[in-house]
Design a protein around this motif. Structure first.
Motif, PDB file in Angstrom:
ATOM      1  N   ILE B 318      35.823  71.481  55.722  1.00  0.00           N
ATOM      2  CA  ILE B 318      35.915  72.651  54.836  1.00  0.00           C
ATOM      3  C   ILE B 318      36.677  72.274  53.575  1.00  0.00           C
ATOM      4  O   ILE B 318      36.254  72.551  52.464  1.00  0.00           O
ATOM      5  N   GLU B 319      37.805  71.577  53.754  1.00  0.00           N
ATOM      6  CA  GLU B 319      38.627  71.245  52.592  1.00  0.00           C
ATOM      7  C   GLU B 319      37.960  70.222  51.700  1.00  0.00           C
ATOM      8  O   GLU B 319      38.202  70.189  50.501  1.00  0.00           O
ATOM      9  N   ALA B 320      37.108  69.380  52.261  1.00  0.00           N
ATOM     10  CA  ALA B 320      36.416  68.383  51.441  1.00  0.00           C
ATOM     11  C   ALA B 320      35.141  68.972  50.849  1.00  0.00           C
ATOM     12  O   ALA B 320      34.381  68.271  50.202  1.00  0.00           O
ATOM     13  N   GLY B 321      34.907  70.272  51.092  1.00  0.00           N
ATOM     14  CA  GLY B 321      33.693  70.894  50.570  1.00  0.00           C
ATOM     15  C   GLY B 321      32.457  70.320  51.241  1.00  0.00           C
ATOM     16  O   GLY B 321      31.402  70.189  50.633  1.00  0.00           O
ATOM     17  N   GLN B 322      32.602  69.926  52.499  1.00  0.00           N
ATOM     18  CA  GLN B 322      31.496  69.262  53.185  1.00  0.00           C
ATOM     19  C   GLN B 322      30.815  70.143  54.227  1.00  0.00           C
ATOM     20  O   GLN B 322      30.227  69.641  55.169  1.00  0.00           O
ATOM     21  N   LEU B 323      30.964  71.479  54.080  1.00  0.00           N
ATOM     22  CA  LEU B 323      30.240  72.356  55.002  1.00  0.00           C
ATOM     23  C   LEU B 323      28.823  72.441  54.469  1.00  0.00           C
ATOM     24  O   LEU B 323      28.599  72.996  53.410  1.00  0.00           O
ATOM     25  N   HIS B 324      27.883  71.879  55.185  1.00  0.00           N
ATOM     26  CA  HIS B 324      26.519  71.938  54.671  1.00  0.00           C
ATOM     27  C   HIS B 324      25.810  73.129  55.294  1.00  0.00           C
ATOM     28  O   HIS B 324      25.262  73.039  56.383  1.00  0.00           O
TER      29      HIS B 324
END
Lengths: 238, 481
Positions: B318-324
């Motif tokens: 979530i913090e890495a903006g990696q929720l696809h």
């Protein structure tokens, strides 16, 4: 006597060790393969009754191995994977897997799934319906063929069994548990997400508009119902 | 400043001196007939016109006519002419000399023009080629300015970029190209040939990129405009290249992050798989009670470690903006139903009431992730409310959103803690040591809801219970019948 021959395909040696020890303890014959290529080489010589296949392996991954295995064999395949998203399950089931279990798993659960997969016996055709025919959908249960708007659709064995059971109960809501047990076996029942995956896949294949299904209806909180156009008419008073 | 005039005066003098030397040579040293003298003088005049120009040739012609008349035409030693034929000859000589000079000068000018055109075209070509070699927009601007100086042969060049904004200069210090002139808005080029200064606007497709200033010997206006256009193309090309390489780098870093997280999840879960498989296998066999107790601890802790790892990786994702997210039309009642069924083993004898608004619209959501968020809220409600107390899940629609709420009859959360409850690792004071948890569940739920463009909030009355709610966008796509 052996309870069946299982091919364990996993790149992790410790997992292969645990599997071997446990499965042998449960009277299974075990052989193992370290990767997909190895598994494909062994399959014809070993002739296993079931394959436990890791999804994430170097070289050709689990999915591709599954497709290759399926193209030449009807052996039950259970995918083992650390991923538990619907996308991954759909991909595995679509590649021809019969079942999917998320790592880490309890051994009892795996053994139950192995038993169910080995028991895979389609509900006897005599007891079920023989055919369904509507304006855009034709199902022939004897030849196991499905045509949507004249085009033949390929259904996996599990999808086909699911459809057959729903059609055999056409018009009646079939509870999740009943459906899971009828298709996968008596140890199943708490995998509604599992059913969702297969129902979604089925809808994509047989519904003209999967977002607004007209054959496979969701019965909120209960299960699913197969609706034939005739049964969508207002019911006549009994 | 005076140099061109001095040079010209010297040349004029030189022309007269050369003519005088020829006349002196024939008069004093070698005695020849008048025709030879006249033809020699003509040759000398052609030479002067070719080398120096028309004015020098004309002065030389007049000097030659006067000298020829004085020293060679009878009566010698005077400017008088006896024979009228000699008048004709002398006039013909003058006309021939001047006309031939003119032709020669014109031919020379044509040649010079052709040469300078060729140089200009070569310069433009070299400039356009050098554009292909430049790197980032910034180094490209600096590079272009230096190349313009080298290729066009001007003394100084400066480019003021309006996009950065920044000025790039090349050449010796030169006050001629002022910052003011470079930064001014201009539609037309300013060309001051007397001072050797040109300021040309650099534009591409109507957009002003800046101004290019040149000082020194200036090329033609056409060349100046062409150079400005080339500079515009060069800068735009460098900018586009830079942008696309930046986008590619960002994409690669995203791919790398995602792959790293996948690898991490895989590598941690693989040993957990072996441990769990081994311990559950042992637990499946008849064992003495003491062994069973210890094995159960291993089993439970393996599960706990697994949950912890899953939460940490989810949080990092979530913090890495990696929720696809794979958003699509989702039936909210199905999401609720599936979450409740999944939590069934933990529900025990709890009553779960579900209140759904009639004809609820479809949500635009990723089924897996929303179910996970809802499960976190349900899990939370189960942990923080007394065993046996009922839970209520409700869903209603309004203002383009669907709001899903989970209400419990727990002790409630005081106002101070409500503000921080969605923070990562936050644990309520009184539960910190009593209820197991990592403090990541609600932060994960928040991350998932916000990735959907929704909001999550809590309302609570201490002693009465707590309501967690989140909103999801309504699906707006086509639902073809």
């Amino acid at each position: 006597m052996s309870a069946g021959k299982i091919l364990v395909v996993d790149d992790d040696p410790q997992i292969r060790r645990v599997m071997r020890a446990t499965l042998i303890g449960h009277k299974y014959e075990v052989s193992d393969a370290r990767n997909g290529e190895d598994a494909l080489n062994r399959i014809s010589a070993e002739m296993p009754d079931l394959v436990l296949l890791d999804m994430n392996m170097p070289g050709i991954g689990g999915l591709e191995t599954c497709q290759h295995l399926r193209s030449g064999s009807d052996v039950p395949i259970i995918i083992l994977s650390v991923r538990n998203s619907e996308k991954d399950k759909v991909a595995a089931l679509d590649a021809g897997a019969d079942d999917y279990i998320t790592k880490p798993f309890g051994m009892e659960e795996l053994l139950a799934r192995i038993r169910a997969a080995l028991r895979r016996a389609p509900t006897s055709p005599e007891s079920g319906p023989h055919a369904v025919s509507t304006e855009d959908l034709e199902i022939d249960f004897d030849t196991r063929r499905v045509h949507v708007k004249g085009k033949e659709k390929r259904l996996t064995p599990k999808e086909f069994e699911l459809l057959r059971y729903l059609v055999s109960q056409a018009g009646k809501p079939v509870p999740h548990r009943e459906l899971l047990q009828a298709v996968w076996g008596p140890d199943y029942g708490d995998e509604p997400e599992y059913l969702r995956v297969f129902i979604n896949q089925l809808r994509k294949k047989i519904e003209p508009n999967p977002a607004k299904p007209k054959y496979i209806m969701t019965e909120p909180w209960v299960g699913y119902r197969f609706a034939t156009p005739a049964q969508e008419l207002p019911p006549s008073p009994e | 400043m005076n140099r061109p005039y001095v040079r010209r005066a010297l040349r004029l003098l030189g022309a007269v001196v050369i003519v005088a030397l020829v006349i002196a040579f024939y008069f004093r040293v070698v005695s020849v007939n008048n025709t030879t003298v006249a033809l020699t003088l003509l040759l000398v005049i052609f030479g002067i016109s070719t080398a120096w120009g028309l004015l020098e040739a004309s002065v030389a012609s007049v000097a030659a006519v006067l000298g020829f008349n004085y020293y060679f035409l009878p009566p010698v030693g005077t400017f008088e002419i006896q024979d009228p034929q000699n008048w004709v000859a002398l006039t013909a000589f003058l006309i021939t000399a001047v006309m031939a000079s003119q032709l020669s000068v014109r031919a020379k000018r044509r040649t010079q023009e052709a040469v300078s055109r060729r140089r200009e075209v070569e310069g433009l070509y070299a400039l356009s080629q050098s554009l292909l070699l430049s790197g980032s927009a910034r180094t490209a601007s600096q590079d272009l300015v230096s190349r313009v100086v080298k290729i066009l042969g001007v003394t100084n060049a400066a480019f003021h970029s309006r996009l950065s904004p920044e000025t790039f200069r090349w050449g010796p210090d030169d006050p001629l190209i002022s910052d003011e002139q470079l930064q001014a808005d201009r539609d037309e080029p300013l060309i001051d040939r007397s001072r050797g200064l040109a300021i040309v606007p650099v534009r591409l497709g109507g957009q002003a990129l800046g101004n290019l200033g040149l000082s020194g010997p200036l090329p033609s206006e056409e060349v100046l405009n062409a150079v400005a256009y080339l500079v515009a193309i060069g800068i735009e090309r460098a900018r586009v290249l830079e942008e696309s390489s930046r986008a590619e780098a960002a994409r690669q870093s995203e791919v790398l992050k995602s792959a790293l997280l996948d690898a991490l999840a895989h590598d941690i879960k693989t040993p957990l798989t072996s441990i769990k498989a081994a311990i559950t296998s042992l637990l499946g066999q008849p064992r003495p009670d003491a062994d069973r107790e210890l094995m159960t601890i291993i089993h439970e802790e393996t599960d706990r470690l697994n949950r912890l790892v899953a939460e940490v990786i989810e949080m990092v994702r979530i913090e890495a903006g990696q929720l696809h997210l794979e958003k699509g039309p989702q039936d909210v009642s199905e999401i609720i139903g599936s979450s409740v069924v999944e939590l069934k083993p933990q529900l025990q004898d709890r009553l779960v009431e579900v209140r759904l608004q009639d004809s609820l619209p479809v949500a635009d959501a990723d089924f897996d992730f929303v179910r996970q968020a809802l499960r976190q809220l349900l899990d939370n409600a189960l942990k923080y409310s007394p065993p046996g107390s009922p839970l209520t899940i409700s869903a209603r629609a309004g203002e383009g959103r669907i709001v899903i709420s989970v209400a419990d009859r727990g002790a409630g959360i005081d106002e101070q803690e409500q503000l921080r409850i969605f923070d990562k690792f936050f644990r309520a004071r009184e539960h910190r040591f009593r209820v197991p948890g990592t403090g990541m569940g609600l932060a994960i739920a928040k991350g998932i809801v916000e990735a959907h463009g929704g909001k999550i909030w809590v309302t609570s009355e201490p002693g009465q219970g707590t309501v967690f709610s989140f909103s999801l966008p309504v699906y707006r796509g086509q639902m073809v019948q």
